[in-house]
Write a protein that holds these residues in place. Structure first.
Motif, PDB file in Angstrom:
ATOM      1  N   ALA A 239       0.831  -1.213   0.000  1.00  0.00           N
ATOM      2  CA  ALA A 239       0.000   0.000   0.000  1.00  0.00           C
ATOM      3  C   ALA A 239       0.862   1.257   0.000  1.00  0.00           C
ATOM      4  O   ALA A 239       0.549   2.237  -0.693  1.00  0.00           O
ATOM      5  CB  ALA A 239      -0.938  -0.014   1.207  1.00  0.00           C
ATOM      6  N   VAL A 240       1.965   1.235   0.761  1.00  0.00           N
ATOM      7  CA  VAL A 240       2.880   2.383   0.791  1.00  0.00           C
ATOM      8  C   VAL A 240       3.492   2.608  -0.589  1.00  0.00           C
ATOM      9  O   VAL A 240       3.544   3.743  -1.087  1.00  0.00           O
ATOM     10  CB  VAL A 240       3.991   2.163   1.842  1.00  0.00           C
ATOM     11  CG1 VAL A 240       5.066   3.242   1.724  1.00  0.00           C
ATOM     12  CG2 VAL A 240       3.405   2.161   3.246  1.00  0.00           C
ATOM     13  N   VAL A 241       3.946   1.512  -1.211  1.00  0.00           N
ATOM     14  CA  VAL A 241       4.574   1.610  -2.537  1.00  0.00           C
ATOM     15  C   VAL A 241       3.573   2.131  -3.563  1.00  0.00           C
ATOM     16  O   VAL A 241       3.881   3.026  -4.370  1.00  0.00           O
ATOM     17  CB  VAL A 241       5.142   0.242  -2.968  1.00  0.00           C
ATOM     18  CG1 VAL A 241       5.633   0.300  -4.412  1.00  0.00           C
ATOM     19  CG2 VAL A 241       6.280  -0.169  -2.043  1.00  0.00           C
ATOM     20  N   LEU A 242       2.350   1.589  -3.550  1.00  0.00           N
ATOM     21  CA  LEU A 242       1.323   2.034  -4.492  1.00  0.00           C
ATOM     22  C   LEU A 242       1.004   3.520  -4.284  1.00  0.00           C
ATOM     23  O   LEU A 242       0.850   4.275  -5.255  1.00  0.00           O
ATOM     24  CB  LEU A 242       0.053   1.198  -4.323  1.00  0.00           C
ATOM     25  CG  LEU A 242       0.050  -0.200  -4.935  1.00  0.00           C
ATOM     26  CD1 LEU A 242      -1.252  -0.932  -4.599  1.00  0.00           C
ATOM     27  CD2 LEU A 242       0.222  -0.133  -6.445  1.00  0.00           C
ATOM     28  N   SER A 243       0.903   3.931  -3.013  1.00  0.00           N
ATOM     29  CA  SER A 243       0.603   5.337  -2.728  1.00  0.00           C
ATOM     30  C   SER A 243       1.709   6.243  -3.250  1.00  0.00           C
ATOM     31  O   SER A 243       1.440   7.286  -3.859  1.00  0.00           O
ATOM     32  CB  SER A 243       0.423   5.537  -1.218  1.00  0.00           C
ATOM     33  OG  SER A 243      -0.655   4.770  -0.727  1.00  0.00           O
ATOM     34  N   LEU A 244       2.957   5.848  -3.008  1.00  0.00           N
ATOM     35  CA  LEU A 244       4.085   6.647  -3.500  1.00  0.00           C
ATOM     36  C   LEU A 244       4.100   6.722  -5.020  1.00  0.00           C
ATOM     37  O   LEU A 244       4.359   7.782  -5.610  1.00  0.00           O
ATOM     38  CB  LEU A 244       5.399   6.055  -2.982  1.00  0.00           C
ATOM     39  CG  LEU A 244       5.767   6.389  -1.534  1.00  0.00           C
ATOM     40  CD1 LEU A 244       6.988   5.605  -1.098  1.00  0.00           C
ATOM     41  CD2 LEU A 244       6.003   7.882  -1.382  1.00  0.00           C
TER      42      LEU A 244
END
Length: 707
Positions: A239-244
């Motif tokens: 989720a962090v990677v997708l958000s970034l």
């Protein structure tokens, strides 16, 4: 006499104004002092809680002498054994260690393991091997004392029943042979007095099961977390990677990414409808799949519902309604989205000049983690601050039955003299000291300060980001006229000058939130009430305070922007922000809220993508993940955790854009009032943004009008 405008005078041109004012003073000092005093009090409450509390009271069972099983000298005896399951076999006794009558003499003993055989004292004494095993469940070594003395002094239980550990307690291992209930493979057992049927234990076990069901579910959920925490972290990292990725792509491809997000959200919801439809059709001929959810009732294992056709039908209806709503909104807002996209591009440029803002949510998350951890630990210690209470227990009539006693000097007390066969045993946790009388006040204070501090941390983030992005907007020559470190400069100004304003706004919000908590508590207490008017009034109050909380959050957010720019106190900033928004109310409705909707779709997309992956992984619905997925009691536990965590992560990253858009929007409204686009009073907005917002530069007419 000229009447003043209803929503204040528009801003006047100021040639010296170049963004956030540096020459400012401290604001709302009284509230700042009040907040510091409240924090000091909060620390004092925490110290009191940590001094008196002991979490072992809820983690480990307590024997009749007030000792913790599995701790200290009883480290090798982690399980609690009941001397006589047939006496006082009720939930209060088995779980809360309270007997209903003074004659109920129910002893609790810490043991190394639960008995794995059924024996009576009479049969055990006859066989040396059984007697050696039996003595491990005695309070003390009976030595060569006769059996009558052992039973009279309650040195050993009258019988042992084959048991299994359950939540660190020994309960009879009941089974079935056909339709006959058995214990230890026998349908009868000797309790030392007479032969009993194994089914006599069922009532007590049922009562215990009712009370312990919640604890059992909680323990299973905890066990699921211990097995799946590693994979949950991986999903949250995704989720962090997708958000970034989305944030970075928005920086360079804002226009394309907005439409990609919209289309992907529609596609993800459509996939959910298709998958639910397939499951609904496939369950058509499955036995038991046609019962209704009402007939099934509540089940702690949510996977049971996935075998019911009505569940998938509900999913289809909910997702279809959501899909229709999104499509209808997009149809009506198609022209406004083009305007919002341009504002998103401007926000992307601002974020590009203040790249450190992308990582500020990590700092906010860190502070919120500290606040939540402090609140949770303090709450646990406060709830375990009670002292062990000992009472007199006796099998025969005793004038001192159930009276409080002191185990240290009980043997020489008048109570022991009057009732020679009585004992002073642990009954429950309580306390009559002034500290214990005010425990409920401390718990309330803990909750209130939690809301206040959490809102303060959120407000600090909003004001810090607002100051940084306002520096970008009002800089005549970007980025040369911007501060070297706009985010750090804004954070410093917020803490140095405006801690009081942050505390004031967060206090107002905390008061409303605590009132909502109290209303929920009252509603819970009135569940069984028959007063329809009271329920209706309570429902209206809950609705009103929910709306009030949303309104205050909106006002606070814009007030913090004005404080960050002008350095005025909270009330004046809130008034100025409200009047500015009311003078541009059409733009607020059709522009600012459209960008909020687009950002919400972005959050929804990330949650949907990560949620789909988590569902197929933890549920084992696909062969690719069957070997890798952990074996769980409830696979919905990690899925829900991932969904909530993914939303919070996406919200954290997208909140940077949301705050940037809100700040730029207020600055844009002020720019229109301060300047006219001439050489002497040029606009600070970019040419692209001005072009799409203005229909005719000469006439000054806006294309933004209510549809």
């Amino acid at each position: 006499m000229e009447e003043k405008p209803k929503y204040g005078e528009p801003k006047k041109f100021d040639p010296d104004f170049k963004g956030p004012i540096h020459n400012r003073g401290c604001t709302d000092i009284i509230c700042c002092i009040f907040f510091i005093v409240a924090i000091v009090g909060y620390v004092a409450v925490g110290i009191l809680a940590w001094t008196h509390g002991d979490p072992r009271k809820v983690i480990y069972p307590t024997d009749s002498l007030g000792q913790y099983c599995g701790q200290g000298k009883l480290e090798k005896k982690p399980l609690l054994f009941y001397f006589n399951m047939m006496k006082c076999a009720s939930p209060m006794v088995l779980l809360e260690f309270q007997c209903p009558t003074p004659q109920c003499f129910f002893f609790f003993l810490c043991v190394e393991k639960c008995p794995d055989r059924t024996l009576t004292l009479v049969t055990a004494i006859a066989k040396p091997e059984d007697w050696k095993y039996y003595k491990s469940y005695c309070r003390e070594d009976p030595g060569n004392k006769p059996m009558t003395e052992i039973l009279q002094k309650k040195l050993c239980p009258a019988y042992l029943i084959s048991s299994k550990p359950f939540l660190q307690r020994c309960f009879p291992s009941l089974g079935k042979k056909g339709e006959v209930i058995t214990v230890g493979d026998q349908d009868k057992f000797n309790d030392g007095e007479k032969i009993r049927d194994a089914k006599d234990l069922v009532a007590g076990m049922k009562n215990a099961t009712v009370v312990m069901e919640g604890r059992q579910v909680a323990m299973k959920i905890f066990e699921d977390y211990t097995k799946s925490w590693y994979w949950i972290l991986i999903c949250l990292l995704i989720a962090v990677v997708l958000s970034l990725i989305f944030i970075v792509l928005l920086r360079y491809l804002a226009g394309i990414m907005v439409w990609v997000m919209i289309l992907m959200v529609i596609a993800v919801v459509a996939c959910g409808i298709a998958y639910s439809s397939i499951k609904y059709v496939n369950l058509k001929d499955t036995a038991g799949s046609n019962i209704t959810l009402q007939q099934l009732g509540f089940q702690p294992d949510f996977s049971v519902y996935l075998h019911i056709r009505q569940t998938w039908l509900a999913f289809i209806i909910i997702l279809a309604i959501l899909e229709v709503i999104i499509i209808i909104i997009l149809i009506f807002l198609r022209n406004r989205i083009r305007i919002a996209v341009e504002l998103m591009k401007e926000a992307s440029r601002a974020v590009g000049y203040v790249m450190s803002s992308l990582f500020y949510p990590i700092f906010t998350f860190f502070l919120l983690t500290i606040v939540i951890a402090y609140w949770g630990i303090t709450a646990v210690f406060l709830s375990t601050s009670s002292e062990p209470v000992y009472k007199v227990f006796n099998e025969t009539d005793c004038p001192h039955g159930r009276q409080t006693c002191e185990p240290e000097n009980f043997t020489i007390s008048a109570m022991k003299t009057d009732c020679p066969r009585s004992e002073c045993l642990f009954a429950f946790y309580g306390g009559e000291t002034p500290y214990h009388k005010y425990l409920i006040f401390f718990q309330f204070y803990n909750v209130f300060l939690f809301f206040w501090c959490a809102n303060f941390v959120t407000a600090l983030g909003q004001m810090t980001l607002a100051g940084a992005f306002a520096s970008y907007y009002w800089a005549p020559n970007k980025p040369n006229d911007m501060p070297a470190y706009p985010l750090c400069a804004s954070l410093g100004r917020s803490l140095r000058y405006h801690t009081g304003s942050l505390a004031f706004g967060s206090l107002i919000l905390a008061i409303v939130q605590i009132i909502r908590v109290l209303l929920e508590y009252i509603d819970h207490k009135l569940k069984g009430a028959e007063n329809k008017f009271a329920k209706f009034l309570l429902c209206c109050l809950k609705c009103c305070f929910w709306c009030l909380e949303k309104f205050i959050k909106f006002i606070n957010r814009n007030a913090y922007i004005m404080v960050a720019i002008y350095g005025k106190n909270f009330c004046r900033s809130a008034r100025d922000a409200f009047f500015l928004l009311m003078r541009n109310v059409i733009r607020v409705v059709v522009l600012d809220k459209v960008t909020d909707f687009i950002l919400f779709l972005g959050k929804l997309l990330i949650v949907g993508l990560v949620g789909i992956f988590a569902f197929f992984f933890f549920s084992g619905q696909t062969d690719a993940f069957k070997d890798a997925a952990p074996s769980l009691h409830y696979y919905w536990v990690p899925i829900l955790t991932v969904l909530v965590g993914s939303y919070l992560i996406a919200h954290g990253f997208f909140s940077v854009y949301a705050m940037c858009v809100d700040t730029l929007f207020l600055c844009f409204c002020e720019d229109l009032e301060r300047n006219d686009g001439s050489a002497a009073r040029p606009y600070h907005m970019t040419t692209e943004l001005r072009y799409i917002l203005m229909k005719d530069a000469d006439s000054g007419k806006m294309i933004l009008r209510i549809t």
